[in-house]
Design a protein around this motif. Structure first.
Motif, short mmCIF file in Angstrom:
data_model
loop_
_atom_site.label_atom_id
_atom_site.label_comp_id
_atom_site.label_asym_id
_atom_site.label_seq_id
_atom_site.Cartn_x
_atom_site.Cartn_y
_atom_site.Cartn_z
N ARG A 116 -59.98 18.60 34.84
CA ARG A 116 -59.55 18.81 36.21
C ARG A 116 -58.25 19.59 36.27
NH1 ARG A 116 -59.95 13.05 39.11
NH2 ARG A 116 -58.01 13.85 39.96
N ALA A 117 -58.15 20.47 37.31
CA ALA A 117 -56.96 21.31 37.48
C ALA A 117 -55.71 20.45 37.67
CB ALA A 117 -57.15 22.24 38.66
N ASP A 118 -55.88 19.24 38.20
CA ASP A 118 -54.69 18.42 38.47
C ASP A 118 -54.41 17.40 37.35
OD1 ASP A 118 -56.90 16.85 39.03
OD2 ASP A 118 -56.07 15.97 40.84
N ASP A 119 -55.16 17.49 36.25
CA ASP A 119 -54.90 16.58 35.12
C ASP A 119 -53.89 17.20 34.14
OD1 ASP A 119 -56.38 14.50 36.04
OD2 ASP A 119 -58.07 14.78 34.67
N ASN A 120 -52.73 17.56 34.66
CA ASN A 120 -51.65 18.04 33.79
C ASN A 120 -50.41 17.24 34.13
OD1 ASN A 120 -49.90 19.51 35.86
ND2 ASN A 120 -51.93 20.37 36.22
N GLU A 121 -49.39 17.32 33.26
CA GLU A 121 -48.26 16.40 33.42
C GLU A 121 -47.51 16.56 34.74
OE1 GLU A 121 -46.74 15.55 28.99
OE2 GLU A 121 -45.82 14.44 30.63
N SER A 122 -47.35 17.80 35.20
CA SER A 122 -46.56 17.99 36.41
C SER A 122 -47.29 17.44 37.64
CB SER A 122 -46.23 19.48 36.54
OG SER A 122 -46.27 19.87 37.87
N SER A 123 -48.58 17.73 37.79
CA SER A 123 -49.34 17.17 38.92
C SER A 123 -49.41 15.66 38.82
CB SER A 123 -50.77 17.69 38.95
OG SER A 123 -50.78 19.06 39.02
N LEU A 124 -49.54 15.19 37.60
CA LEU A 124 -49.65 13.75 37.42
C LEU A 124 -48.41 13.02 37.90
CD1 LEU A 124 -51.19 11.34 36.50
CD2 LEU A 124 -50.36 11.71 34.20
N ARG A 125 -47.24 13.62 37.63
CA ARG A 125 -46.00 13.01 38.11
C ARG A 125 -46.02 12.93 39.64
NH1 ARG A 125 -42.18 15.16 33.98
NH2 ARG A 125 -43.71 16.44 34.17
N THR A 126 -46.44 13.99 40.29
CA THR A 126 -46.52 13.99 41.75
C THR A 126 -47.54 12.97 42.23
OG1 THR A 126 -46.03 16.34 41.68
CG2 THR A 126 -46.81 15.49 43.77
N ARG A 127 -48.68 12.86 41.53
CA ARG A 127 -49.71 11.90 41.94
C ARG A 127 -49.21 10.46 41.80
NH1 ARG A 127 -53.96 14.27 38.08
NH2 ARG A 127 -55.31 12.50 38.52
#
Ligand code: ADP
Ligand code: ZN
Length: 216
Positions: free
Chosen positions: A161-172
């Motif tokens: 998934r495009a949002d399965d990276n560390e930066s998006s994960l922090r926001t999630r």
């Protein structure tokens, strides 16, 4: 009817457990994350609108997700629903309550899946999905079979998934703690909340959830 909500941070395993419950009990899985990803993949105006927000890891507007759920509830029949990734805000929780009321249905249980943050990061950065059927894999706990074929459908294409990276994960995670975790108190106050340990193996978590549901 059994209607239940799976509540927990990104990576807690809501989707995996929702699929098992759907198969085992014939319930309908309603995942707003999946619906939004489908809207994106279809290139619809709404899908284009939400893409950037999702990639960043922020929440899509209540209006959009409530609309999606309303549509699906109206179109589905069956012995009950598993809400996976919805509600995520108090406004969504109120809207769901009103929709179920209108349908003459009740919410039976809200199952909080508890997993600590470090495990979430490890899980999410190791996650991939079958491009054909959506079966979820994890390099650490449920690797793609050595022959490269999906256990469920035999497909050979897998995507991250495009949002399965560390930066998006922090926001999630931040969105979860700020906007979604208040629902734990909300449903506790309504007498609906049960918590299970989401850190164990998939089968162990499934048993814990079954224990909650079959207690009545
Ligand atoms: P995860 O639980 O792993 O973060 P989901 O697949 O449930 O992932 O959701 C992915 C993204 O879709 C979220 O980060 C958010 O942008 C959007 N989304 C999904 N469900 C909702 C919701 N109920 N309200 C607002 N945004 C949502
Ligand atoms: Zn598959």
């Amino acid at each position: 009817m059994t209607n239940l909500i799976l509540l927990g941070p990104p990576g807690a395993g809501k989707g995996t457990q929702a699929r098992l419950l759907a198969e085992g009990r014939g319930l309908t899985q309603l995942s707003t994350g999946d619906m939004l990803r489908e809207a994106r993949a279809s290139g619809s105006p709404m899908g284009r609108k939400v893409a950037e927000v999702m990639d960043r890891g922020d929440l899509v507007t209540d209006e959009i997700v409530i609309g999606l759920i309303e549509e699906r509830l109206a179109a589905s029949t069956g012995p009950g629903f598993i809400f996976d990734g919805f509600p995520r805000t108090l406004a969504q929780a109120d809207a769901l309550g009103a929709l179920l009321d209108r349908m003459g249905q009740t919410l039976d249980a809200v199952i909080e899946m508890r997993v600590d943050d470090e495990a979430l990061v490890a899980r999410i950065t190791a996650r991939s999905t079958c491009a054909t059927c959506g079966e979820v894999y994890n390099d650490l706990t449920k690797p793609i079979p050595a022959d490269g074929r999906c256990v469920r459908c035999g497909g050979t294409e897998f995507s991250r998934r495009a949002d399965d990276n560390e930066s998006s994960l922090r926001t999630r995670l931040l969105a979860y703690y700020k906007q979604t975790s208040p629902l734990i108190g909300y449903y506790h106050a309504k007498g609906k909340l049960a918590s299970v340990d989401g850190l164990g193996e998939i089968g162990a978590v499934a048993s814990a959830i079954a224990g909650v549901l079959d207690k009545g």
